[in-house]
Enzyme design. Sequence first.
Site, PDB file in Angstrom:
ATOM      1  N   LYS A  86       0.833  -1.171   0.034  1.00  0.00           N
ATOM      2  CA  LYS A  86       0.034  -0.059   0.049  1.00  0.00           C
ATOM      3  C   LYS A  86       0.977   1.142   0.102  1.00  0.00           C
ATOM      4  CE  LYS A  86      -3.699   2.253   2.699  1.00  0.00           C
ATOM      5  NZ  LYS A  86      -4.117   2.559   4.089  1.00  0.00           N
ATOM      6  N   HIS A 119      -6.817   2.379  13.996  1.00  0.00           N
ATOM      7  CA  HIS A 119      -7.155   1.162  13.621  1.00  0.00           C
ATOM      8  C   HIS A 119      -6.003   0.165  14.006  1.00  0.00           C
ATOM      9  CE1 HIS A 119      -4.402   2.451  10.743  1.00  0.00           C
ATOM     10  NE2 HIS A 119      -4.052   1.035  10.372  1.00  0.00           N
ATOM     11  N   ASP A 172      -4.365  -3.199  12.169  1.00  0.00           N
ATOM     12  CA  ASP A 172      -4.251  -3.894  10.872  1.00  0.00           C
ATOM     13  C   ASP A 172      -4.783  -5.265  10.707  1.00  0.00           C
ATOM     14  OD1 ASP A 172      -2.849  -1.497  10.197  1.00  0.00           O
ATOM     15  OD2 ASP A 172      -0.811  -2.558   9.864  1.00  0.00           O
ATOM     16  N   HIS A 212      -3.234   2.222  16.065  1.00  0.00           N
ATOM     17  CA  HIS A 212      -2.430   3.488  15.503  1.00  0.00           C
ATOM     18  C   HIS A 212      -3.012   4.294  14.525  1.00  0.00           C
ATOM     19  CE1 HIS A 212      -1.819   0.121  12.758  1.00  0.00           C
ATOM     20  NE2 HIS A 212      -1.540   0.643  12.018  1.00  0.00           N
TER      21      HIS A 212
HETATM   22  O1  LIG Z   1       1.352   5.825   7.271  1.00  0.00           O
HETATM   23  C1  LIG Z   1       1.530   5.295   8.386  1.00  0.00           C
HETATM   24  O2  LIG Z   1       2.533   5.332   8.861  1.00  0.00           O
HETATM   25  C2  LIG Z   1       0.597   4.259   8.862  1.00  0.00           C
HETATM   26  C3  LIG Z   1      -0.484   3.879   7.748  1.00  0.00           C
HETATM   27  C4  LIG Z   1      -1.351   2.760   8.232  1.00  0.00           C
HETATM   28  O3  LIG Z   1      -1.357   2.577   9.342  1.00  0.00           O
HETATM   29  C5  LIG Z   1      -2.071   1.909   7.413  1.00  0.00           C
HETATM   30  O4  LIG Z   1      -2.050   2.015   6.195  1.00  0.00           O
HETATM   31  O5  LIG Z   1      -2.646   0.903   7.808  1.00  0.00           O
HETATM   32 FE   LIG Z   2      -2.163   0.611   9.762  1.00  0.00          FE
END
Ligand SMILES: O=C(O)CCC(=O)C(=O)O
Ligand SMILES: [Fe+2]
Length: 336
Positions: free
Chosen positions: A202, A221, A223, A277
């Site tokens: 991503k 959220h 992951d 996070h």
């Molecule tokens: O951009 C970030 O450091 C975290 C992104 C994130 O938590 C995610 O895409 O699941």
């Molecule tokens: Fe994340």
Amino acid sequence: MEIERVQDISSSSLHTEAIPLEFIRSEKEQPAITTFRGPVPAIPVVDLSDPDEESVARAVVKASEEWGIFQVVNHGIPTELIKRLQEVGRTFFELPSAEKESVAKPVDAKDIEGYGTKLQKEVEGKKAWVDHLFHRIWPPSCVNYSFWPKNPPEYREVNEEYALHVKKLSETLLGILSEGLGLRREALREGLGGDLAEYMMKINYYPPCPRPDLALGVPAHTDLSGITLLVPNEVPGLQVFKDDHWFDAEYIPSAVIVHIGDQILRLSNGRYKNVLHRTTVDKDRTRMSWPVFLEPHREMIVGPLPELISDDNPPKYKPFAFKDYSYRKLNKLPLD
Ligand SMILES: O=C(O)CCC(=O)C(=O)O
Ligand SMILES: [Fe+2]
């Protein structure tokens, strides 16, 4: 109907102090109000080049039990390759809209691959200040190049090389985590489906935001993945929830940030924590990040590993096929 991209909203609000109402978080979520401003505990850092393997293993296991997140340095992924990965991703996001829209997620798609904006059901109708691109990078049988940018031309080669390194590092970490549970090195890798497990790249693109005090990039959220290996650019923004507070994560150049996701929480029957996070955004600079999610195949059923279960340690989580787990979570339906 064309989907509105945050990058375009950002460009048109650059000279104002205002952002559209749907990006303004409730006071419970606004970063200016909810970020902890005292002394910040540092997210654990693990040096994988330390020849004392037992001490490395202890550090990985402890960080995963107590935090669900740690930063890895000297991880074996060449810094030069990380720079190239970031360069090709940034170049893609700076191309004209039509080029990005050529790999857009189709409106009616069930899967998440492609260039997109909204990822999950929006709570209270609030929008996230971020655009993204998703595409699988491993195993080769799962790769659909139609969602990989054609521009810049090196995009494919760089991502293919990165996939091999991310896979190697993930397997090393899963081996350590398995042994930390008293199991064979392969236990967690197999629990995620072995060779059928998928690596989903991503790219998050958080353009400048006139009101970083009110908006969030990705809202709070955990992951969905087993584990996530992430490299950010130099603009800070990752925040971690621990001991009832939101803390800023320190940016360590060339480090890989490892998140324990929901599937390792479940496989380990709660021994390893899935870290909560979120991300904040910056007034003047674009933040970007490149998480790779190591996920089970959609049909793979994931629940606590049977070897861990006993009368003293009954299962804390229901087994779910990964496709059902993801659907329920992204649509905010009940689990467990
Ligand atoms: O951009 C970030 O450091 C975290 C992104 C994130 O938590 C995610 O895409 O699941
Ligand atoms: Fe994340």
